[in-house]
Design a protein around this motif. Structure first.
Motif, short mmCIF file in Angstrom:
data_model
loop_
_atom_site.label_atom_id
_atom_site.label_comp_id
_atom_site.label_asym_id
_atom_site.label_seq_id
_atom_site.Cartn_x
_atom_site.Cartn_y
_atom_site.Cartn_z
N THR A 134 0.83 -1.20 0.00
CA THR A 134 0.00 0.00 0.00
C THR A 134 0.87 1.25 0.00
O THR A 134 1.79 1.36 0.77
CB THR A 134 -0.91 0.02 1.24
N GLY A 135 0.55 2.15 -0.87
CA GLY A 135 1.22 3.44 -0.85
C GLY A 135 2.20 3.68 -1.97
O GLY A 135 2.16 4.71 -2.59
N GLY A 136 3.09 2.74 -2.23
CA GLY A 136 4.09 3.02 -3.25
C GLY A 136 4.15 2.00 -4.35
O GLY A 136 4.72 2.25 -5.40
N ALA A 137 3.59 0.85 -4.13
CA ALA A 137 3.68 -0.22 -5.11
C ALA A 137 2.69 -0.01 -6.25
O ALA A 137 1.84 0.87 -6.20
CB ALA A 137 3.42 -1.56 -4.42
N SER A 138 2.81 -0.85 -7.23
CA SER A 138 1.90 -0.76 -8.37
C SER A 138 0.51 -1.26 -7.98
O SER A 138 0.33 -1.90 -6.95
CB SER A 138 2.43 -1.60 -9.53
N VAL A 139 -0.43 -0.99 -8.83
CA VAL A 139 -1.81 -1.44 -8.61
C VAL A 139 -1.83 -2.97 -8.58
O VAL A 139 -2.53 -3.57 -7.76
CB VAL A 139 -2.74 -0.88 -9.70
N ALA A 140 -1.06 -3.60 -9.44
CA ALA A 140 -1.01 -5.07 -9.48
C ALA A 140 -0.47 -5.63 -8.16
O ALA A 140 -0.97 -6.64 -7.67
CB ALA A 140 -0.16 -5.54 -10.65
N SER B 106 -0.04 9.05 -19.03
CA SER B 106 -0.24 7.84 -19.83
C SER B 106 -1.38 7.02 -19.23
O SER B 106 -1.84 7.30 -18.12
CB SER B 106 1.04 7.02 -19.89
N GLU B 107 -1.80 6.02 -19.97
CA GLU B 107 -2.91 5.18 -19.50
C GLU B 107 -2.54 4.52 -18.18
O GLU B 107 -1.39 4.21 -17.93
CB GLU B 107 -3.25 4.10 -20.55
N ARG B 108 -3.55 4.27 -17.36
CA ARG B 108 -3.38 3.63 -16.05
C ARG B 108 -3.99 2.24 -16.10
O ARG B 108 -4.91 1.97 -16.87
CB ARG B 108 -4.05 4.44 -14.96
N GLU B 109 -3.50 1.37 -15.22
CA GLU B 109 -4.04 0.00 -15.17
C GLU B 109 -5.25 -0.06 -14.23
O GLU B 109 -5.33 0.70 -13.27
CB GLU B 109 -2.96 -1.00 -14.74
N TYR B 110 -6.15 -0.96 -14.56
CA TYR B 110 -7.34 -1.17 -13.75
C TYR B 110 -6.98 -1.97 -12.50
O TYR B 110 -6.02 -2.72 -12.51
CB TYR B 110 -8.42 -1.91 -14.54
N TYR B 111 -7.78 -1.78 -11.45
CA TYR B 111 -7.60 -2.55 -10.23
C TYR B 111 -8.42 -3.83 -10.36
O TYR B 111 -9.63 -3.78 -10.46
CB TYR B 111 -8.10 -1.74 -9.02
N GLN B 112 -7.71 -4.95 -10.41
CA GLN B 112 -8.38 -6.23 -10.57
C GLN B 112 -8.12 -7.08 -9.35
O GLN B 112 -6.97 -7.41 -9.05
CB GLN B 112 -7.90 -6.94 -11.83
N ILE B 113 -9.16 -7.45 -8.66
CA ILE B 113 -9.00 -8.24 -7.44
C ILE B 113 -8.90 -9.72 -7.76
O ILE B 113 -8.25 -10.48 -7.06
CB ILE B 113 -10.13 -7.94 -6.43
N ASN B 114 -9.53 -10.16 -8.83
CA ASN B 114 -9.50 -11.58 -9.20
C ASN B 114 -8.46 -11.80 -10.28
O ASN B 114 -8.32 -11.01 -11.17
CB ASN B 114 -10.86 -12.05 -9.72
N GLY B 115 -7.78 -12.95 -10.20
CA GLY B 115 -6.82 -13.28 -11.25
C GLY B 115 -5.49 -12.96 -10.88
O GLY B 115 -4.48 -12.78 -11.10
#
Length: 178
Positions: free
Chosen positions: A84-90, A169-178
């Protein structure tokens, strides 16, 4: 004749400059909205992580022999706090999935230990976790909506020509599954 061409050129230049400024502001505003939404997810993930020590302590009181389950939850909480805080969304979503996986057996202990399930502290923590999960689901949806708006803006004419100049630039979606 020369004056009217010059006036037309100046008007055209002003219109192009105004379009650039509007596009720049629109793109930067959308990018700020995405960052704000991601911060909202971080708030809820932090809130969720802060409930874990109390939950572990409560379960430990009634089911100390479940050390493996408790350790897994503690490790998953640490990973979530780090992500949380600095890492990527993935990284955030992977850490969240790991905590979900670790919490399932811990919460199931309430079913196998009736004294734990009747503990007001355990029930209160479960309610707080459920409330946090609801807020987290909303925060994820808000973030993904903000990302969709930004990504759509960045890929449509005329904004796609302004985006590289805005440094967005484009951002990645937050995906909880997968």
């Amino acid at each position: 004749m020369v004056t009217s061409v010059l006036v037309l050129a100046v008007v055209l230049l002003v219109l192009i400059l105004a379009a650039f400024v509007l596009g720049y502001n629109k793109i930067r505003s959308a990018d700020v909205r995405v960052s704000e939404a991601l911060a909202g997810i971080d708030v809820e993930l932090t809130r969720r992580a802060s409930l874990i020590p109390s939950l572990v302590h409560t379960v430990q009181t009634f089911a100390a022999h479940e050390k493996g389950v408790l350790d897994h939850v503690t490790d998953a909480r640490t990973a979530l706090t780090t992500a949380t805080g600095g890492a990527s969304v993935a990284d955030r979503s992977a850490a969240e999935r790991e905590l979900d996986t670790a919490l399932r057996p811990l919460l199931a202990l309430g079913q196998s230990h009736p004294q734990l399930n009747s503990s007001n502290n355990f029930l209160n923590l479960q309610d707080n976790l459920a409330d946090t999960e609801n807020k987290l689901a909303f925060a994820r949806q808000y973030y993904n909506d903000a990302v969709a708006t930004l990504n759509k803006t960045l890929t449509t004419i005329p904004w796609m020509f302004v985006a590289p100049l805005a440094g967005v630039s484009e951002r990645e979606y937050y995906q909880i599954n997968g």
